[in-house]
Design a protein around this motif. Sequence first.
Motif: not given
Length: 333
Positions: A127-137
């Motif tokens: 479910w995590t797309n390229e370019g999205f980092d769920p750990f990042a601000a």
Amino acid sequence: MSAPTTVREPMTKTALRAATDLGYKSFTAGKFTFERDEYFAHITFPGGRHIMAVDAFLRALMRDVAWGFFYGTVNFDNVFGTGNHYGTVERVAGLFNKAYKDANRHYVEKFQSKDLKATFEAMLDDWTNEGFDPFAAPEETGRPFGPKKGNNTAAVQRQRVVAQRMVGIKGDTPHRSDAAGFPVNRQFVDVPQDEPEIHAEPGFEGEVHAFNLYGYLSRSDVTWNPSVCAGVKDSLMCPTTEEYILPIIHGNDRVEWFIQASDEIIWDIDDKNTGAPVAKVTMKAGDVAAMPANIRHRGYSPKRSMLLVWENNDGRLPSMYAKQELKPYPVEF
Ligand SMILES: [Fe+2]
């Protein structure tokens, strides 16, 4: 005028079809099902369904996976979450929500921790797309929305730092540096990077250690990820850098000490079981708080800040607090 005669399909069914068409996999864990569409995560369970914004869902899921379900409860919001029983884990819907409980609409299902973790890891990756980092601000990452587009496996498989003794000791987890891929964060460019001098007595050279914790934290590439940087038996020092909103609402099963090492975090403190508001706590640099064992809390950090979380890893504590053998707070004034 006659009543409208258009018959609409239930929204759940529409959403499920969209999820498949958009290229995302659907997941099941016991009697829970998980689907995502362009904007939302849809969760169904016996007797109910739930919806969350997919960015909030993925940020919460990232912590639950990386922390191994953490201490106590990891509430994704005021309905959905996990309760850690250290070996097994409960998937809960409405268990810690007074309205659900009063109406007997809550649902709880127990899993082997490793089984649920494997499902969650697969869901997080798909479910995590390229370019999205769920750990990042949010300011430092792309958007999670829309149809399936690539993935960001390297980001979602980050290992949480777990030092056995202390960061930087020989054989333990290393310091951070530019060369290791940890540049100083944009909001911590004023943090000194010099390291302390260590002058050990002869014979103790391998036993005495110190490092610049501020410098180390200034190079953290993640937010809201308390990581074990020093441990002595059950005493675990878990510093972390925070920006924007804690993606989960953490329900304590023991007392946690917080030391605000820089900047400011505002905390909502609610009753652990019902979610009823208890307090709002503003912690400024230098403030110390003991977060009680019977609360849940969510923090808001307007600027990237440093927080030292001091955890007691003694496995006997949850049942001692549950049986009220210990008061939920550590001191009386
Ligand atoms: Fe907590």
